[in-house]
Motif scaffolding. Structure first.
Motif, PDB file in Angstrom:
ATOM      1  N   GLN A 118      -5.240  16.221  -3.778  1.00 34.65           N
ATOM      2  CA  GLN A 118      -5.184  16.368  -2.320  1.00 34.65           C
ATOM      3  C   GLN A 118      -6.377  15.730  -1.609  1.00 34.65           C
ATOM      4  OE1 GLN A 118      -5.853  20.398  -1.044  1.00 34.65           O
ATOM      5  NE2 GLN A 118      -4.570  20.219   0.763  1.00 34.65           N
ATOM      6  N   ASN A 119      -6.060  14.931  -0.617  1.00 40.66           N
ATOM      7  CA  ASN A 119      -7.047  14.423   0.344  1.00 40.66           C
ATOM      8  C   ASN A 119      -6.963  15.368   1.537  1.00 40.66           C
ATOM      9  OD1 ASN A 119      -8.495  12.976   2.262  1.00 40.66           O
ATOM     10  ND2 ASN A 119      -6.991  11.343   2.473  1.00 40.66           N
ATOM     11  N   PRO A 120      -8.015  16.005   1.987  1.00 39.19           N
ATOM     12  CA  PRO A 120      -9.428  15.741   1.746  1.00 39.19           C
ATOM     13  C   PRO A 120     -10.118  16.662   0.736  1.00 39.19           C
ATOM     14  CG  PRO A 120      -9.209  17.179   3.641  1.00 39.19           C
ATOM     15  CD  PRO A 120      -7.812  16.931   3.125  1.00 39.19           C
ATOM     16  N   GLY A 154       2.295   5.781  -4.533  1.00 32.84           N
ATOM     17  CA  GLY A 154       0.969   5.515  -5.093  1.00 32.84           C
ATOM     18  C   GLY A 154       0.532   4.116  -4.721  1.00 32.84           C
ATOM     19  N   SER A 155      -0.670   3.736  -5.190  1.00 29.49           N
ATOM     20  CA  SER A 155      -1.147   2.383  -4.864  1.00 29.49           C
ATOM     21  C   SER A 155      -2.326   1.985  -5.729  1.00 29.49           C
ATOM     22  CB  SER A 155      -1.545   2.288  -3.391  1.00 29.49           C
ATOM     23  OG  SER A 155      -2.869   2.735  -3.190  1.00 29.49           O
ATOM     24  N   MET A 156      -2.755   0.757  -5.546  1.00 31.99           N
ATOM     25  CA  MET A 156      -3.908   0.211  -6.266  1.00 31.99           C
ATOM     26  C   MET A 156      -5.228   0.530  -5.566  1.00 31.99           C
ATOM     27  SD  MET A 156      -2.383  -1.165  -8.757  1.00 31.99           S
ATOM     28  CE  MET A 156      -3.797  -1.880  -9.588  1.00 31.99           C
ATOM     29  N   SER A 157      -5.158   1.199  -4.393  1.00 32.93           N
ATOM     30  CA  SER A 157      -6.361   1.297  -3.548  1.00 32.93           C
ATOM     31  C   SER A 157      -7.423   2.265  -4.054  1.00 32.93           C
ATOM     32  CB  SER A 157      -5.969   1.767  -2.141  1.00 32.93           C
ATOM     33  OG  SER A 157      -5.070   0.886  -1.559  1.00 32.93           O
ATOM     34  N   LYS A 158      -7.007   3.430  -4.506  1.00 29.01           N
ATOM     35  CA  LYS A 158      -7.979   4.522  -4.700  1.00 29.01           C
ATOM     36  C   LYS A 158      -8.491   4.549  -6.138  1.00 29.01           C
ATOM     37  CE  LYS A 158      -6.725   5.651  -0.517  1.00 29.01           C
ATOM     38  NZ  LYS A 158      -7.531   5.348   0.645  1.00 29.01           N
ATOM     39  N   ALA A 159      -7.664   5.014  -7.072  1.00 29.00           N
ATOM     40  CA  ALA A 159      -8.124   5.139  -8.461  1.00 29.00           C
ATOM     41  C   ALA A 159      -8.360   3.781  -9.107  1.00 29.00           C
ATOM     42  CB  ALA A 159      -7.105   5.931  -9.270  1.00 29.00           C
ATOM     43  N   ILE A 177      -5.892  -5.725  -2.152  1.00 30.82           N
ATOM     44  CA  ILE A 177      -4.623  -6.420  -2.437  1.00 30.82           C
ATOM     45  C   ILE A 177      -3.441  -5.732  -1.747  1.00 30.82           C
ATOM     46  CG2 ILE A 177      -5.446  -7.451  -4.589  1.00 30.82           C
ATOM     47  CD1 ILE A 177      -3.701  -5.446  -6.127  1.00 30.82           C
ATOM     48  N   ARG A 178      -3.652  -4.614  -1.096  1.00 34.38           N
ATOM     49  CA  ARG A 178      -2.613  -3.940  -0.331  1.00 34.38           C
ATOM     50  C   ARG A 178      -1.323  -3.806  -1.143  1.00 34.38           C
ATOM     51  NH1 ARG A 178      -4.193  -0.896   1.313  1.00 34.38           N
ATOM     52  NH2 ARG A 178      -2.659  -0.409   2.910  1.00 34.38           N
ATOM     53  N   LEU A 179      -1.420  -3.174  -2.255  1.00 35.04           N
ATOM     54  CA  LEU A 179      -0.223  -3.043  -3.094  1.00 35.04           C
ATOM     55  C   LEU A 179       0.019  -1.585  -3.486  1.00 35.04           C
ATOM     56  CD1 LEU A 179       1.322  -5.483  -5.382  1.00 35.04           C
ATOM     57  CD2 LEU A 179       1.104  -3.137  -6.234  1.00 35.04           C
ATOM     58  N   SER A 192       5.984  13.415  -3.140  1.00 25.49           N
ATOM     59  CA  SER A 192       4.598  13.664  -3.546  1.00 25.49           C
ATOM     60  C   SER A 192       3.771  12.386  -3.390  1.00 25.49           C
ATOM     61  CB  SER A 192       4.574  14.132  -5.008  1.00 25.49           C
ATOM     62  OG  SER A 192       3.259  14.395  -5.407  1.00 25.49           O
ATOM     63  N   ASP A 193       2.793  12.449  -2.498  1.00 21.01           N
ATOM     64  CA  ASP A 193       1.853  11.333  -2.351  1.00 21.01           C
ATOM     65  C   ASP A 193       0.838  11.478  -3.473  1.00 21.01           C
ATOM     66  OD1 ASP A 193      -0.483   9.907  -1.706  1.00 21.01           O
ATOM     67  OD2 ASP A 193      -0.008   9.924   0.428  1.00 21.01           O
ATOM     68  N   GLU A 194       0.920  10.550  -4.438  1.00 21.69           N
ATOM     69  CA  GLU A 194       0.079  10.631  -5.638  1.00 21.69           C
ATOM     70  C   GLU A 194      -0.910   9.475  -5.682  1.00 21.69           C
ATOM     71  OE1 GLU A 194       2.963  11.103  -8.859  1.00 21.69           O
ATOM     72  OE2 GLU A 194       3.330  13.183  -8.245  1.00 21.69           O
ATOM     73  N   VAL A 195      -1.374   9.086  -4.493  1.00 14.28           N
ATOM     74  CA  VAL A 195      -2.229   7.898  -4.403  1.00 14.28           C
ATOM     75  C   VAL A 195      -3.570   8.101  -5.121  1.00 14.28           C
ATOM     76  CG1 VAL A 195      -3.358   8.375  -2.181  1.00 14.28           C
ATOM     77  CG2 VAL A 195      -2.811   6.043  -2.771  1.00 14.28           C
ATOM     78  N   TYR A 196      -3.995   9.367  -5.289  1.00 19.74           N
ATOM     79  CA  TYR A 196      -5.271   9.605  -5.996  1.00 19.74           C
ATOM     80  C   TYR A 196      -5.066   9.861  -7.495  1.00 19.74           C
ATOM     81  CZ  TYR A 196      -7.343   9.544  -1.427  1.00 19.74           C
ATOM     82  OH  TYR A 196      -7.748   9.125  -0.179  1.00 19.74           O
ATOM     83  N   ARG A 197      -3.830   9.820  -7.989  1.00 17.45           N
ATOM     84  CA  ARG A 197      -3.587   9.889  -9.427  1.00 17.45           C
ATOM     85  C   ARG A 197      -4.079   8.604 -10.058  1.00 17.45           C
ATOM     86  NH1 ARG A 197      -0.261  13.194 -12.320  1.00 17.45           N
ATOM     87  NH2 ARG A 197       0.056  11.638 -13.919  1.00 17.45           N
ATOM     88  N   GLY A 225       0.818  -1.215   0.000  1.00 17.86           N
ATOM     89  CA  GLY A 225       0.000   0.000   0.000  1.00 17.86           C
ATOM     90  C   GLY A 225       0.850   1.262   0.000  1.00 17.86           C
ATOM     91  N   ALA A 226       0.175   2.387  -0.264  1.00 17.30           N
ATOM     92  CA  ALA A 226       0.863   3.678  -0.231  1.00 17.30           C
ATOM     93  C   ALA A 226       1.230   4.041   1.202  1.00 17.30           C
ATOM     94  CB  ALA A 226      -0.013   4.758  -0.852  1.00 17.30           C
ATOM     95  N   ILE A 227       0.496   3.498   2.145  1.00 14.47           N
ATOM     96  CA  ILE A 227       0.790   3.840   3.538  1.00 14.47           C
ATOM     97  C   ILE A 227       2.186   3.354   3.919  1.00 14.47           C
ATOM     98  CG2 ILE A 227      -0.351   1.809   4.613  1.00 14.47           C
ATOM     99  CD1 ILE A 227      -1.416   4.360   6.499  1.00 14.47           C
TER     100      ILE A 227
END
Ligand SMILES: Cc1ncc(COP(=O)(O)O)c(C=O)c1O
Length: 402
Positions: free
Chosen positions: A169-171, A229-234, A240-242, A197-202, A94-96
Motif C-alpha cells: 500500500q502507498n502511502p 503493475g509497472s517498471m517504475s517502482k520496484a 520507460i513508462r511501461l 489490485s494495484d500491485e505496482v509496488y510488488r 505505466g500503471a497509471i
C-alpha cells in the motif's frame, strides 16, 4: 464536461519536485540508466541485447511483444499454483494508464465500488468520475494498517461492482497478508464482484518473512481479478513508462483491449525492448536484490530518525514498497499542519516530503501525516534526513498544529 477531482499527490509532485534539493518524496526505487541495467544483466553486449538498432520503428506488437508479455506473466505467477497465460497480459504506458483503462472498462454509472484507503487517489477518483458510488474501506492505523473483513461485508451493496486494493500500500508501506487476500476473494466470489489490485509496488517485500510473502491477487483461483503493475517502482525504470494490466479473465482482458485501442494503439517499441530485457533472468533478480538491499539499508536510517525524535514522530514501520507514512506531532501530542510543515521544510532546507492530509486524506483525514519515500540513493536519504534533523532543532517547534 466530465468532472474529476484534482489529483492532489500528482499536483504536489508537479509543483515541488523540480526545486527539491533532497527529494524524499520520490516513490520509485533509485532510478537506473540503461548502462546500469546492462551491468545488472551480467552481459556487456548492450546494443544486441537491450535494443535492436536495426529494428524498424513500426507500431509493433499491438498488445505488447510475446517476449515481454511472457516475462510479465511469469512475474505475476510467482507462488501461483497455476501460471498466468501470457495472453492474459496487456502492456500499457505505466500503471497509471493500466489503472485508468481497467477502471474505465469495468466501472460504470450506478455501480458501487469499494476502495482500500488511504491509497493512490486515482483508484477512487477515477471510478467516482465515471459516476460510481464510492465506499472507502479504511485500513486501521492502530492495527498496523490492516483491513477488517467484517467491515468489507458490511460495505457490500447489491450494485457493488468492484473491490479495489493496493498491495503493497502507498502511502503506508503496509502489506495485505495472504489470509486477508483470501478473505477478500471469498467475499468477492460470493457476490460476483471484480477485485482490482494495484500491485505496482510488488515484489518489493523488504521486511516480510519468506513464508509470509503474499502472492498476487491473480493466484487465488478466482477469475474476476485484475492486477496492475509497472517498471517504475520496484524496477527503477519509471522513464520507460511501461506498465500492464493482467487478469485471470479472458473477458476482462478483451474488454480492456477494446478500450485500449482508443488510447494506446501500441506502447513504444523501444520501451517494450528495454522492459523485456530488464524482466528476464538474471537481470530482474539482480535488480530486485539491489532494490531490496537499498530499501533495508535506508529504512534503518529512517528508523533511527523516528527513534531519535520519538516525541514528535509516530509510525507503523513499513514492510514493503518505498514509502513510509509518518505522523508528526508537537510536544503536546497534537498533529501538525502537514501542508505548512512540508512547505516550510522545503523552503528552508530543500527537503521535499508529501503532506498526507492534502494528498491522501482530502484535507480531512491523516492530520500531521507526511509520506516519506526512502528508497532513493543512500546518500540522498542520508543528506535529506540530516537536513530534517537541523530543521527539527531550529524550526520545528515554531510550526502550527492542524
Ligand atoms: C499505487 C500507485 N499506482 C500507480 C502509480 C503510477 O505509476 P506508473 O504509472 O509510473 O507505473 C503510482 C505512482 O506513484 C502509485 O503509487
Amino acid at each position: 464536461m466530465v468532472h474529476i477531482d484534482q489529483f492532489a499527490v500528482e499536483q504536489w509532485m508537479d509543483k515541488y519536485e523540480n526545486d527539491a534539493k533532497h527529494n524524499l518524496a520520490e516513490t520509485c526505487c533509485a532510478s537506473i540508466s540503461l548502462s546500469d541495467l546492462v551491468n545488472l544483466s551480467e552481459t556487456s553486449e548492450i546494443s544486441n541485447n537491450i535494443l535492436d538498432f536495426s529494428r524498424k520503428q513500426v507500431y509493433g506488437a499491438i498488445r505488447g511483444t510475446a517476449a515481454l508479455r511472457a516475462n510479465i506473466a511469469a512475474l505475476c505467477s510467482s507462488n501461483a499454483p497455476v501460471p498466468l497465460p501470457d495472453e492474459q497480459v496487456l502492456v500499457t504506458n505505466g500503471a497509471i494508464q493500466a489503472n485508468f483503462l481497467a477502471l474505465y472498462t469495468n466501472v460504470g454509472q450506478d455501480d458501487h465500488v469499494i476502495c482500500h484507503y488511504p491509497t493512490y487517489q486515482q483508484l477512487y477518483s477515477v471510478p467516482k468520475s465515471l459516476g460510481a458510488q464510492i465506499s472507502l474501506w479504511r485500513s486501521k492505523e492502530n492495527d498496523c494498517w490492516r483491513l477488517d473483513l467484517e467491515e468489507l461485508k458490511s460495505l457490500i451493496r447489491p450494485n457493488t461492482k468492484m473491490i479495489i486494493i493496493n498491495n503493497p500500500q502507498n502511502p503506508t508501506g503496509a502489506v495485505l497478508a495472504r489470509d486477508t487476500l483470501q478473505g477478500i476473494v471469498d467475499i468477492a466470489r460470493e457476490h460476483g464482484i471484480i477485485v482490482h489490485s494495484d500491485e505496482v509496488y510488488r515484489p518489493l517485500f523488504h521486511s516480510v518473512e519468506q513464508e509470509e510473502l503474499p502472492p498476487s491477487i491473480l493466484s487465488f483461483g478466482y477469475e474476476k481479478t485484475v492486477s496492475t503493475g509497472s517498471m517504475s517502482k520496484a524496477f527503477s525504470l519509471a522513464g520507460i513508462r511501461l506498465g500492464w494490466i493482467a487478469s485471470r479473465s479472458p473477458e476482462i482482458i478483451e474488454a480492456c483491449a477494446s478500450v485500449r485501442h482508443y488510447t494506446v494503439i501500441s506502447v513504444s517499441q523501444v520501451d517494450d525492448q528495454i522492459a523485456t530485457f530488464a524482466l528476464r533472468s538474471p537481470t530482474v533478480h539482480n535488480l530486485l536484490k539491489r532494490n531490496i538491499a537499498l530499501a533495508r539499508q535506508n529504512l534503518k536510517l529512517l528508523d533511527a530518525f523516528v527513534k531519535e525524535y520519538d516525541w514528535a514522530c509516530r509510525w507503523v514501520r513499513p514492510k514493503a514498497g518505498t514509502t513510509a507514512f509518518v505522523q508528526f506531532v508537537n510536544r503536546n501530542g497534537q498533529p501538525l499542519d502537514a501542508v505548512g510543515f512540508c512547505k516550510s521544510l522545503q523552503a528552508k532546507t530543500g527537503v521535499m516530503l508529501v503532506p498526507g492530509s492534502r494528498c491522501f486524506g482530502n484535507n480531512v483525514d491523516f492530520r500531521g501525516f507526511v509520506r516519506i519515500g526512502y528508497v532513493q540513493e543512500h546518500r540522498v536519504v542520508a543528506a535529506g534526513l540530516q537536513e530534517l534533523r537541523n530543521f527539527m532543532e531550529e524550526e520545528y517547534e515554531k510550526l502550527a498544529v492542524a
